[in-house]
Enzyme design. Structure first.
Site, PDB file in Angstrom:
ATOM      1  N   LEU A   1     -17.550  -1.832   1.756  1.00 30.93           N
ATOM      2  CA  LEU A   1     -18.332  -0.713   1.161  1.00 30.93           C
ATOM      3  C   LEU A   1     -18.067  -0.354  -0.393  1.00 30.93           C
ATOM      4  O   LEU A   1     -19.027   0.164  -0.966  1.00 30.93           O
ATOM      5  CB  LEU A   1     -18.040   0.600   2.156  1.00 30.93           C
ATOM      6  CG  LEU A   1     -18.365   0.424   3.463  1.00 30.93           C
ATOM      7  CD1 LEU A   1     -18.041   1.468   4.326  1.00 30.93           C
ATOM      8  CD2 LEU A   1     -19.961   0.129   3.652  1.00 30.93           C
TER       9      LEU A   1
ATOM     10  N   TYR B   1       1.012  -1.266   0.159  1.00 29.98           N
ATOM     11  CA  TYR B   1      -0.094  -0.026   0.019  1.00 29.98           C
ATOM     12  C   TYR B   1       0.830   1.427   0.008  1.00 29.98           C
ATOM     13  O   TYR B   1       1.552   1.424   1.063  1.00 29.98           O
ATOM     14  CB  TYR B   1      -0.874   0.072   1.363  1.00 29.98           C
ATOM     15  CG  TYR B   1      -1.989  -1.135   1.350  1.00 29.98           C
ATOM     16  CD1 TYR B   1      -2.408  -1.782   0.093  1.00 29.98           C
ATOM     17  CD2 TYR B   1      -2.607  -1.359   2.678  1.00 29.98           C
ATOM     18  CE1 TYR B   1      -3.283  -2.671   0.269  1.00 29.98           C
ATOM     19  CE2 TYR B   1      -3.750  -1.986   2.480  1.00 29.98           C
ATOM     20  CZ  TYR B   1      -3.731  -3.020   1.564  1.00 29.98           C
ATOM     21  OH  TYR B   1      -4.912  -3.855   1.607  1.00 29.98           O
TER      22      TYR B   1
ATOM     23  N   PRO C   1     -21.895   1.727  -4.558  1.00 30.27           N
ATOM     24  CA  PRO C   1     -22.380   2.366  -5.644  1.00 30.27           C
ATOM     25  C   PRO C   1     -23.644   1.579  -6.025  1.00 30.27           C
ATOM     26  O   PRO C   1     -24.484   2.336  -7.050  1.00 30.27           O
ATOM     27  CB  PRO C   1     -21.310   1.772  -6.681  1.00 30.27           C
ATOM     28  CG  PRO C   1     -19.925   1.500  -5.776  1.00 30.27           C
ATOM     29  CD  PRO C   1     -20.499   1.063  -4.494  1.00 30.27           C
TER      30      PRO C   1
ATOM     31  N   PHE D   1     -13.340  -4.418   0.900  1.00 36.24           N
ATOM     32  CA  PHE D   1     -14.090  -4.011  -0.049  1.00 36.24           C
ATOM     33  C   PHE D   1     -15.549  -3.962   0.117  1.00 36.24           C
ATOM     34  O   PHE D   1     -16.313  -4.066  -0.661  1.00 36.24           O
ATOM     35  CB  PHE D   1     -13.690  -4.289  -1.683  1.00 36.24           C
ATOM     36  CG  PHE D   1     -12.437  -3.781  -2.020  1.00 36.24           C
ATOM     37  CD1 PHE D   1     -11.805  -2.783  -1.287  1.00 36.24           C
ATOM     38  CD2 PHE D   1     -11.919  -4.253  -3.181  1.00 36.24           C
ATOM     39  CE1 PHE D   1     -10.642  -2.242  -1.891  1.00 36.24           C
ATOM     40  CE2 PHE D   1     -10.704  -3.573  -3.781  1.00 36.24           C
ATOM     41  CZ  PHE D   1     -10.145  -2.541  -3.299  1.00 36.24           C
TER      42      PHE D   1
END
Length: 292
Positions: free
Chosen positions: A223, A64, A228, A221
């Site tokens: 959310l 990251y 969407p 992931f």
């Protein structure tokens, strides 16, 4: 609900008790999960708020950034308070063009662990997920054996898996103790779609295996995939509890199974506080049936 606890590796010599609501650091990086955060002071403040708000499970990875989230964690929280579990993952890397590639040969995994130990300023990593990249040409058992070898050496306390299929999880459990599983899972995404390899992998089946063996499932992931998709059921329950869609998505995870440990990530201190309020929402049986 209000911040229940969950036990990781409960049958091992070193069980870990953490609050059943963690924090994922991936969003603290720059655009494309690359580079420094847009607001560095806010990123550091979020990490400090984790401790102040009794969040004691933090998820990170040395790819990251690269190394951005690990360095932020060390800057904000080192020396680490007792009871804090920092979970990292290995098995992947980034190329200069920001693409994702497997990095899972035994020597690669060892290099990743050494790098995590250095950047996190630790002598041992409490929990490491081996992140499975479906496009890899390295045999799964070869990578797993390297993980368990480093566990025996004391570099890793507990071994977990990320982006795992039911078959891979079953194989790994014959080789050693699997402490946790980190798969994509959420109200709108019940099966894992590997964003980097394109392969669909078991979601509900893996959750059932985790429940059977009392292995915490850490959804990533949750959310990102759910928000969407404007689900009228989520909207209705959000109105009922005067909550946000994100809060209901997180509350659903907390009520879906006692073995789910959500780790929502955000770069906004405001959203961090909003996410925490999901632990205060008590969905009843009627709500859960409606959301199904």
């Amino acid at each position: 609900m209000n911040m229940q606890e969950i036990t990781i590796a409960g049958e091992s010599k070193h069980p870990l008790k953490v609050k059943r609501f963690g924090y994922g650091t991936m969003r603290l990086t720059g655009e494309g999960i690359w580079g420094e955060p847009a607001n560095r002071p806010e990123a550091l403040q979020i990490l400090k708020q984790c401790i102040q708000r009794d969040v004691n499970f933090i998820d990170t990875a040395d790819f990251y950034g690269e190394d951005v989230t690990n360095r932020l964690i060390a800057e904000a929280l080192y020396p680490y308070p007792d009871g804090l579990v920092i979970c990292t993952k290995v098995g992947g890397a980034r190329k200069p063009d920001k693409s994702w590639v497997p990095f899972n040969r035994p020597e690669d995994l060892r290099n990743s662990i050494e790098n995590n130990l250095r950047t996190l300023k630790s002598d041992q990593i409490t929990l490491v997920h081996f992140r499975i990249m479906p496009e890899s040409d390295v045999p799964f058992k070869e990578s797993m054996q390297a993980m368990f070898d480093m566990q025996k050496e004391g570099k890793i306390l507990h071994v977990g898996l990320s982006n795992v299929s039911p078959e891979e999880l079953e194989t790994a459990m014959t080789m050693g103790n699997i402490a946790t599983v980190e798969n994509m899972y959420g109200h709108a995404q019940r099966s894992t779609i590997d964003l980097f390899g394109g392969e669909t992998r078991g979601g509900e089946e893996v959750l059932a295996m985790c429940e059977e063996h009392q292995i915490p499932l850490i959804p990533f992931f949750s959310l990102f995939q759910s928000m969407p998709k404007k689900d009228n059921r989520i909207l209705a329950i959000a109105r009922k509890y005067n909550a946000t869609n994100a809060q209901i998505n997180l509350a659903w995870l907390l009520h879906r199974s006692p073995w789910i440990l959500p780790i929502p990530g955000t770069s906004s201190l405001k959203h961090f506080e909003e996410n925490l309020k999901a632990t205060e929402i008590e969905l009843n049986e009627e709500d859960m049936l409606f959301l199904e």
